[in-house]
Write an enzyme that holds these catalytic residues in place. Structure first.
Site, PDB file in Angstrom:
ATOM      1  N   SER A 146       0.812  -1.214   0.000  1.00 22.55           N
ATOM      2  CA  SER A 146       0.000   0.000   0.000  1.00 22.55           C
ATOM      3  C   SER A 146       0.847   1.267   0.000  1.00 22.55           C
ATOM      4  O   SER A 146       0.348   2.342  -0.297  1.00 22.55           O
ATOM      5  CB  SER A 146      -0.935   0.009   1.202  1.00 22.55           C
ATOM      6  OG  SER A 146      -0.176  -0.094   2.383  1.00 22.55           O
ATOM      7  N   ASP A 388      -2.976   6.232  11.768  1.00 22.23           N
ATOM      8  CA  ASP A 388      -2.179   5.734  10.645  1.00 22.23           C
ATOM      9  C   ASP A 388      -0.845   6.468  10.644  1.00 22.23           C
ATOM     10  O   ASP A 388      -0.753   7.622  10.222  1.00 22.23           O
ATOM     11  CB  ASP A 388      -2.920   5.951   9.317  1.00 22.23           C
ATOM     12  CG  ASP A 388      -2.141   5.389   8.127  1.00 22.23           C
ATOM     13  OD1 ASP A 388      -0.985   4.941   8.317  1.00 22.23           O
ATOM     14  OD2 ASP A 388      -2.676   5.397   7.002  1.00 22.23           O
ATOM     15  N   HIS A 391       1.236   5.279   6.374  1.00 26.15           N
ATOM     16  CA  HIS A 391       1.060   5.926   5.064  1.00 26.15           C
ATOM     17  C   HIS A 391       1.285   7.431   5.190  1.00 26.15           C
ATOM     18  O   HIS A 391       1.514   7.936   6.286  1.00 26.15           O
ATOM     19  CB  HIS A 391      -0.343   5.615   4.537  1.00 26.15           C
ATOM     20  CG  HIS A 391      -0.585   4.150   4.433  1.00 26.15           C
ATOM     21  ND1 HIS A 391      -1.285   3.445   5.370  1.00 26.15           N
ATOM     22  CD2 HIS A 391      -0.146   3.254   3.528  1.00 26.15           C
ATOM     23  CE1 HIS A 391      -1.301   2.164   5.042  1.00 26.15           C
ATOM     24  NE2 HIS A 391      -0.600   2.010   3.929  1.00 26.15           N
TER      25      HIS A 391
END
Ligand SMILES: *[C@@H]1O[C@H](CO)[C@@H](O)[C@H](O)[C@H]1NC(C)=O
Ligand SMILES: *[C@@H]1O[C@H](CO)[C@@H](O)[C@H](O)[C@H]1NC(C)=O
Ligand SMILES: *[C@@H]1O[C@H](CO)[C@@H](O)[C@H](O)[C@H]1NC(C)=O
Ligand SMILES: *[C@@H]1O[C@H](CO)[C@@H](O)[C@H](O)[C@H]1NC(C)=O
Ligand SMILES: *[C@@H]1O[C@H](CO)[C@@H](O)[C@H](O)[C@H]1NC(C)=O
Ligand SMILES: *[C@@H]1O[C@H](CO)[C@@H](O)[C@H](O)[C@H]1NC(C)=O
Length: 415
Positions: A146, A388, A391
């Site tokens: 990702s 998160d 990312h």
């Protein structure tokens, strides 16, 4: 069309896309193991003189000329304060995902006011027009997890300031995508691939366990079969290796990571990341040598992108709420360089002989950008309350990957 969770691209986004809680668990496993990485690996380095690790690594010095015609090392430098606004925002980027749209979810945008300054030169800002002219009629293929997807998202946002891409193909799980830029006849393909090599998830009575059996010497055909007619390949891997996995060579079980099993060898995850990278690069090189490709291909390895959990694990109050890049004395993941060095070493090996191979070496620049993650500022439909710190926000620090990539592409003149 499956609108299903464009907005949940965690490292296990195929799982969280699915309204099935066991998926969330897998994502969580990953995040927690990133944190494990911090403790078992990075923590010991904190006791050592940090500058030595950062600036005197012999391998880091080699990065100066790893890309052909390099005149300046773009990858070692510092972030300098600069207020000039981002190249795009959530209004001008039509492909922006909810999970990266940090401005919408309340992140203070001052973290955008930094520019990466290589020590010996300036890194030009990404020029979408120049990029599209360079890649006219060509195809670029991103292979990775990702974070590779995060790289593509940044590129799509940057390019859409000149031309809006059309998502001409998307599979049901949103793991494979094709984007097309009509006026420049340029295609971006992306494939969500965890390990680069063949891996099968263990299931117990039909339930996925999050533990994989991984064949380090067999390339994953999911991406390897799609290499033809590809001018640029951008590969990366790492985060899915920070967990319990089992490894095979020549079909034989040789050990495991994060496992502590009495009759099985515990393998360092850097060793297996290196081997997987080697297998992938060798496969590309072999294909080039055997003229399987219709075009000359430039392969770019994007190096490790560090995570920045502080104060605990993902499920333990771990957060990332810094508002400026880390200073040298605040560095968390100095050992990240070890992983990056391993990746670069594999690229160095494969560079000998045929084929064009380069590196987009993002590790040093991203190590200090603890302020660049969504943290709590993202859509957390499936990840309620979790931060998160893996990312990167868009726009944001991750855009520098494309600033770097364009310059690296220019150094390979025949492209
Ligand atoms: C962009 O961010 C602003 C916050 O500054 C928010 O109000 C708006 O809804 C966002 N727009 C989109 C399209 O996400
Ligand atoms: C687009 O590029 C491909 C090569 O990638 C070429 O075969 C094709 O003819 C081009 N199409 C147009 C409309 O120029
Ligand atoms: C795509 O570009 C070609 C010229 O390269 C043009 O003839 C065609 O109308 C364009 N198609 C769309 C959908 O914009
Ligand atoms: C799998 O299911 C069978 C039958 O339902 C059960 O007997 C067995 O204990 C289960 N195995 C595991 C590892 O859960
Ligand atoms: C690449 O080719 C070499 C030499 O023929 C071979 O030993 C190796 O197994 C090949 N590697 C891959 C990944 O195909
Ligand atoms: C970050 O979060 C921690 C824990 O909630 C808090 O103690 C700290 O003050 C916060 N720092 C900033 C800069 O907001």
């Amino acid at each position: 069309m499956n609108s299903a969770k464009h907005d949940t691209t965690g490292p296990g986004h195929t799982y969280i896309s699915n309204p099935n809680r066991s998926g969330v668990f897998l994502w969580i496993l990953l995040i927690s193991s990133s944190f494990t990485l911090f403790f078992i690996f990075i923590f010991p380095f904190l006791a050592k003189p940090k500058q030595v690790m950062i600036s005197e690594s012999p391998l880091l010095k080699q990065s100066k000329d790893i890309n052909s015609h390099a005149t300046c090392d773009l990858f070692t430098g510092k972030w300098v304060r600069e207020i000039r606004g981002p190249s795009y925002d959530n209004r001008t980027c039509p492909t922006m995902l909810e999970s990266r749209n940090c401005e919408k979810y309340g992140k203070d945008q001052d973290f955008l006011n930094w520019r990466w300054k290589p020590h010996g030169c300036d890194l030009p800002r990404f020029d979408a027009g120049e990029f599209l002219r360079m890649v006219k009629g060509k195809t670029m293929f991103f292979v990775g997890d990702s974070l590779a997807r995060n790289h593509v998202e940044s590129l799509l946002c940057l390019l859409s300031q000149v031309e809006k891409p059309v998502n001409v193909y998307k599979d049901k799980e949103d793991t494979s995508n094709i984007w097309y830029f009509n006026s420049s006849n340029f295609t971006i393909k992306s494939n969500f691939i965890k390990f680069l090599v063949q891996a099968t998830e263990r299931t117990i009575n039909g339930t996925k366990t999050g533990v994989f059996d991984i064949h380090m010497d067999k390339v994953d055909t999911e991406w390897a079969n799609k290499l033809h007619k590809t001018h640029y390949i951008v590969i990366s891997t790492s985060h899915w290796f920070f967990r319990k996995n089992y490894f095979y060579e020549n079909g034989k079980l040789i050990g495991c990571t994060f496992c502590s099993e009495t009759n099985l060898k515990e393998i360092n995850f850097i060793t297996v990341i290196k081997k997987a990278t080697r297998t992938a690069l060798e496969f590309i090189k072999n294909s080039t040598e055997e003229h399987h490709f219709e075009f000359k291909t430039l392969t770019l390895l994007r190096t490790y992108s560090p995570a920045h959990f502080e104060g605990g694990a993902w499920n333990d109050g771990g957060y990332c709420n810094r508002t400026r890049p880390l200073k040298a004395e605040e560095m968390m993941g100095v050992g990240d360089m070890e992983l990056r060095n391993g990746q670069v070493e594999e690229l160095e090996k494969v560079k000998k002989g045929e084929g064009e191979f380069g590196v987009v070496d993002v590790t040093e620049s991203m190590m200090v950008r603890a302020d660049g993650h969504p943290g709590k500022h993202w859509n957390d439909e499936w990840m309620k309350g979790f931060k998160d710190c893996v990312h990167w926000c868009l726009p944001g620090a991750v855009d520098v990957w494309n600033d770097m990539m364009l310059q690296v592409m220019k150094r390979f003149s025949s492209y």
